[in-house]
Design a protein around this motif. Sequence first.
Motif, PDB file in Angstrom:
ATOM      1  N   LEU A  65      48.243  45.796  41.214  1.00 22.97           N
ATOM      2  CA  LEU A  65      47.285  44.312  41.248  1.00 22.97           C
ATOM      3  C   LEU A  65      45.966  44.335  40.207  1.00 22.97           C
ATOM      4  CD1 LEU A  65      47.866  43.383  45.030  1.00 22.97           C
ATOM      5  CD2 LEU A  65      48.989  41.953  43.386  1.00 22.97           C
ATOM      6  N   VAL A  66      46.153  45.535  39.766  1.00 16.10           N
ATOM      7  CA  VAL A  66      44.982  45.134  38.983  1.00 16.10           C
ATOM      8  C   VAL A  66      45.137  44.226  38.065  1.00 16.10           C
ATOM      9  CG1 VAL A  66      45.445  46.575  37.220  1.00 16.10           C
ATOM     10  CG2 VAL A  66      42.699  46.645  38.521  1.00 16.10           C
ATOM     11  N   ALA A  96      37.307  42.717  48.752  1.00 20.56           N
ATOM     12  CA  ALA A  96      37.200  43.807  48.841  1.00 20.56           C
ATOM     13  C   ALA A  96      37.707  44.107  47.592  1.00 20.56           C
ATOM     14  CB  ALA A  96      37.571  44.531  50.110  1.00 20.56           C
ATOM     15  N   TYR A  97      39.367  43.024  47.204  1.00 24.24           N
ATOM     16  CA  TYR A  97      40.141  43.820  46.578  1.00 24.24           C
ATOM     17  C   TYR A  97      39.400  43.210  44.821  1.00 24.24           C
ATOM     18  CZ  TYR A  97      44.106  45.127  43.484  1.00 24.24           C
ATOM     19  OH  TYR A  97      44.823  45.535  42.180  1.00 24.24           O
ATOM     20  N   ARG A  98      38.787  41.852  45.066  1.00 29.96           N
ATOM     21  CA  ARG A  98      37.526  41.987  43.635  1.00 29.96           C
ATOM     22  C   ARG A  98      36.826  43.410  43.050  1.00 29.96           C
ATOM     23  NH1 ARG A  98      35.464  36.296  43.764  1.00 29.96           N
ATOM     24  NH2 ARG A  98      37.309  34.807  43.529  1.00 29.96           N
ATOM     25  N   ARG A  99      36.807  43.481  44.328  1.00 26.42           N
ATOM     26  CA  ARG A  99      35.864  44.641  44.148  1.00 26.42           C
ATOM     27  C   ARG A  99      35.724  45.504  43.429  1.00 26.42           C
ATOM     28  NH1 ARG A  99      34.166  43.569  49.312  1.00 26.42           N
ATOM     29  NH2 ARG A  99      32.178  42.381  49.266  1.00 26.42           N
ATOM     30  N   TYR A 100      37.581  46.269  43.350  1.00 25.30           N
ATOM     31  CA  TYR A 100      37.936  47.165  42.767  1.00 25.30           C
ATOM     32  C   TYR A 100      38.832  46.630  41.354  1.00 25.30           C
ATOM     33  CZ  TYR A 100      42.117  49.587  41.295  1.00 25.30           C
ATOM     34  OH  TYR A 100      42.904  50.490  40.056  1.00 25.30           O
ATOM     35  N   GLN A 101      38.721  45.473  41.136  1.00 25.39           N
ATOM     36  CA  GLN A 101      39.225  44.934  39.662  1.00 25.39           C
ATOM     37  C   GLN A 101      38.231  45.117  39.293  1.00 25.39           C
ATOM     38  OE1 GLN A 101      41.204  40.672  41.349  1.00 25.39           O
ATOM     39  NE2 GLN A 101      42.630  41.591  39.876  1.00 25.39           N
ATOM     40  N   ALA A 102      36.675  44.684  39.630  1.00 21.13           N
ATOM     41  CA  ALA A 102      35.806  44.855  38.418  1.00 21.13           C
ATOM     42  C   ALA A 102      35.383  45.825  38.474  1.00 21.13           C
ATOM     43  CB  ALA A 102      34.319  44.060  39.447  1.00 21.13           C
ATOM     44  N   SER A 103      35.451  47.237  39.496  1.00 18.53           N
ATOM     45  CA  SER A 103      35.188  48.035  38.567  1.00 18.53           C
ATOM     46  C   SER A 103      36.133  48.725  37.573  1.00 18.53           C
ATOM     47  CB  SER A 103      35.100  49.605  40.115  1.00 18.53           C
ATOM     48  OG  SER A 103      36.624  49.057  40.657  1.00 18.53           O
ATOM     49  N   GLU A 104      37.620  48.318  37.325  1.00 17.41           N
ATOM     50  CA  GLU A 104      38.326  48.369  36.448  1.00 17.41           C
ATOM     51  C   GLU A 104      37.974  47.633  35.478  1.00 17.41           C
ATOM     52  OE1 GLU A 104      40.220  51.064  36.212  1.00 17.41           O
ATOM     53  OE2 GLU A 104      38.991  51.746  37.993  1.00 17.41           O
ATOM     54  N   MET A 164      30.210  44.322  37.213  1.00 13.95           N
ATOM     55  CA  MET A 164      29.747  42.632  36.439  1.00 13.95           C
ATOM     56  C   MET A 164      28.457  42.571  36.559  1.00 13.95           C
ATOM     57  SD  MET A 164      32.685  41.684  36.873  1.00 13.95           S
ATOM     58  CE  MET A 164      32.650  39.474  36.547  1.00 13.95           C
ATOM     59  N   GLY A 165      27.993  42.921  37.063  1.00 15.86           N
ATOM     60  CA  GLY A 165      26.144  43.005  36.486  1.00 15.86           C
ATOM     61  C   GLY A 165      26.221  44.073  34.790  1.00 15.86           C
ATOM     62  N   GLU A 166      27.152  44.600  34.446  1.00 18.94           N
ATOM     63  CA  GLU A 166      26.514  45.091  34.062  1.00 18.94           C
ATOM     64  C   GLU A 166      26.938  44.157  32.120  1.00 18.94           C
ATOM     65  OE1 GLU A 166      28.426  49.615  33.906  1.00 18.94           O
ATOM     66  OE2 GLU A 166      27.150  49.796  36.155  1.00 18.94           O
ATOM     67  N   LEU A 167      28.383  44.063  32.793  1.00 17.83           N
ATOM     68  CA  LEU A 167      28.626  43.068  31.819  1.00 17.83           C
ATOM     69  C   LEU A 167      27.789  41.379  31.191  1.00 17.83           C
ATOM     70  CD1 LEU A 167      32.147  42.128  33.042  1.00 17.83           C
ATOM     71  CD2 LEU A 167      31.678  44.229  31.259  1.00 17.83           C
ATOM     72  N   GLY A 168      26.151  41.595  31.943  1.00 13.32           N
ATOM     73  CA  GLY A 168      25.550  40.697  31.189  1.00 13.32           C
ATOM     74  C   GLY A 168      25.660  38.682  31.193  1.00 13.32           C
TER      75      GLY A 168
END
Length: 170
Positions: A65-66, A96-104, A164-168
């Motif tokens: 689902l990523v 929680a799933y968004r956190r995974y997606q954001a990490s990817e 996400m923060g790293e994306l600016g």
Amino acid sequence: MPAIILDSEKIKDSVRRIMDLGGTGVLKCVQCGACSAVCPGVKAGFPVLCRMLIKKLLEGQFEELVEETSTWGCQACNRCTEVCPQGVRPQEVVFAYRRYQASELAFSSSATTSQMNLYGTGHAVFTEAGPLREKVGLPAKAPTSAYDEKAQKEIQTLLDDSPMGELGLF
């Protein structure tokens, strides 16, 4: 459509990962659909939110689902959590799933505005629904970050410290 072959180890891994990311109630879901019935995202046509996202996660489809952009359609309104008879807290599973997606770094470009709104207000989309809530017997102010400055600051800190923060964006 090909059949889904359920793999018990993959399911355990999927559930463990979603729980580790904050979706601790995922195993309580009985697929009643109450969450989807009140979800503005589902009503707007996002196919993999609430019940369907949980179903797919419980089938072990965590990594498959990523690239799914529907999860970014969640408006963080908390309606699903308010109506869930099992205490699943579906919004937390979605996040929680968004956190995974954001990490990817797998998120929809259409989600950028929503993410900026989430950072600024604590909600991806927010409308004042006090009179409508009172009409159906709920408190005028929903128990969300929209009315809690400390919670808004916590959301900003979490987003700042995430990939996400790293994306600016913020």
